[in-house]
Scaffold this motif. Sequence first.
Motif, PDB file in Angstrom:
ATOM      1  N   LYS A 131       0.798  -1.159   0.054  1.00  0.00           N
ATOM      2  CA  LYS A 131       0.110  -0.108   0.025  1.00  0.00           C
ATOM      3  C   LYS A 131       0.815   1.398   0.004  1.00  0.00           C
ATOM      4  N   GLY A 132       2.083   1.025   0.187  1.00  0.00           N
ATOM      5  CA  GLY A 132       2.885   2.426   0.292  1.00  0.00           C
ATOM      6  C   GLY A 132       3.012   3.360   1.421  1.00  0.00           C
ATOM      7  N   TYR A 133       2.362   2.990   2.574  1.00  0.00           N
ATOM      8  CA  TYR A 133       2.249   3.626   3.802  1.00  0.00           C
ATOM      9  C   TYR A 133       3.489   4.214   3.973  1.00  0.00           C
ATOM     10  N   TYR A 134       4.349   3.166   4.217  1.00  0.00           N
ATOM     11  CA  TYR A 134       5.840   3.780   4.713  1.00  0.00           C
ATOM     12  C   TYR A 134       6.627   4.258   3.823  1.00  0.00           C
ATOM     13  N   ASP A 135       6.399   4.004   2.504  1.00  0.00           N
ATOM     14  CA  ASP A 135       7.103   5.002   1.597  1.00  0.00           C
ATOM     15  C   ASP A 135       6.843   6.494   1.746  1.00  0.00           C
ATOM     16  N   ARG A 136       5.672   6.646   1.869  1.00  0.00           N
ATOM     17  CA  ARG A 136       5.155   7.882   1.952  1.00  0.00           C
ATOM     18  C   ARG A 136       5.685   8.450   3.239  1.00  0.00           C
ATOM     19  N   PHE A 137       5.667   7.683   4.633  1.00  0.00           N
ATOM     20  CA  PHE A 137       5.995   8.396   5.574  1.00  0.00           C
ATOM     21  C   PHE A 137       7.526   8.540   5.630  1.00  0.00           C
ATOM     22  N   LEU A 138       8.313   7.675   5.051  1.00  0.00           N
ATOM     23  CA  LEU A 138       9.847   7.721   5.170  1.00  0.00           C
ATOM     24  C   LEU A 138      10.200   8.775   4.407  1.00  0.00           C
ATOM     25  N   ALA A 139       9.391   9.109   3.125  1.00  0.00           N
ATOM     26  CA  ALA A 139       9.841  10.335   2.489  1.00  0.00           C
ATOM     27  C   ALA A 139      10.063  11.608   3.363  1.00  0.00           C
ATOM     28  N   LYS A 140       9.420  11.605   4.157  1.00  0.00           N
ATOM     29  CA  LYS A 140       9.437  13.092   5.085  1.00  0.00           C
ATOM     30  C   LYS A 140      10.101  12.681   6.678  1.00  0.00           C
ATOM     31  N   LYS A 188      10.589   4.151  -8.038  1.00  0.00           N
ATOM     32  CA  LYS A 188      11.047   5.701  -7.627  1.00  0.00           C
ATOM     33  C   LYS A 188      10.608   6.033  -6.177  1.00  0.00           C
ATOM     34  N   TYR A 189       9.459   5.423  -5.611  1.00  0.00           N
ATOM     35  CA  TYR A 189       9.140   5.849  -4.262  1.00  0.00           C
ATOM     36  C   TYR A 189       9.417   5.100  -3.074  1.00  0.00           C
ATOM     37  N   ASP A 190       9.955   4.023  -3.465  1.00  0.00           N
ATOM     38  CA  ASP A 190      10.568   3.127  -2.516  1.00  0.00           C
ATOM     39  C   ASP A 190      11.678   3.355  -1.557  1.00  0.00           C
ATOM     40  N   LYS A 191      11.769   3.439  -0.455  1.00  0.00           N
ATOM     41  CA  LYS A 191      12.540   3.926   0.439  1.00  0.00           C
ATOM     42  C   LYS A 191      13.386   2.836   1.082  1.00  0.00           C
ATOM     43  N   ARG A 192      14.708   3.086   1.398  1.00  0.00           N
ATOM     44  CA  ARG A 192      15.495   1.902   2.053  1.00  0.00           C
ATOM     45  C   ARG A 192      15.421   2.354   3.719  1.00  0.00           C
ATOM     46  N   VAL A 193      15.924   1.216   4.376  1.00  0.00           N
ATOM     47  CA  VAL A 193      16.029   1.306   5.732  1.00  0.00           C
ATOM     48  C   VAL A 193      17.679   1.505   5.936  1.00  0.00           C
TER      49      VAL A 193
END
Length: 203
Positions: free
Chosen positions: A146-155, A177-182
């Motif tokens: 659902k991309g919740y954490y991608d949206r959150f981690l962007a900020k 392009k929206y996927d964020k790393r830990v």
Amino acid sequence: MNKVNDIRPVKNKLRKAAKEYRTALSKSEKEKLDRKIENKFLNMWQYREANTLLIYVSTDIEVDTTYIIKTALNDGKKVAVPKCIDGTRNMEFYFIDGFSRLESGTFGVFEPKTEECEKLEDFSNGLCVVPALMFDKAGYRLGFGKGYYDRFLAKFSGQTLGLCYNACLKDDLPHGKYDKRVEKLVTQSKIIITNEPKGGRTR
Ligand code: ADP
Ligand code: MG
């Protein structure tokens, strides 16, 4: 066709495989792995020095986070748990002081009772434990889709970390392009610092 659309079926196949692995884990085997991961996490300086822990409440097929939450509260840390906002793909975090502040929420996940809890506003010094079905060695994650954490981690400007079984740690996951790393991963056998060259230093 854009890149994100291209990788969607690949991600879904991997999600299915990760869910199958986790569902097939026996209760006793899962508990053994979970205890090892928890102990590693709780001994890390990133945990010890964190004042605020941002952490989800695990479901049955995830590395257990309830012991970590309990320990963090006993250790005097502030513990903030995410709440999905209806009708959006955004989350807010609320401080809990115990499990009685939780209720079954979106997707059957335990979420904070927002009317009883203070909202987290200052994210700058937090340590965020990020959920995923799989991670790769660079810290990219495959979430529930659902991309919740991608949206959150962007900020989010604090530290990020994932808890993961070795079997769900891949060399390379497809990412858009929206996927964020830990920044760090903790498995039952190692801690991986993902921003080091060659996909991570292990210890
Ligand atoms: P997950 O991260 O949960 O595994 P995906 O990475 O497949 O899920 O993302 C789900 C959807 O959300 C995708 O269509 C993705 O493009 C979209 N998405 C993720 N982050 C953002 C963002 N920051 N802005 C807009 N759309 C986003
Ligand atoms: Mg993603």
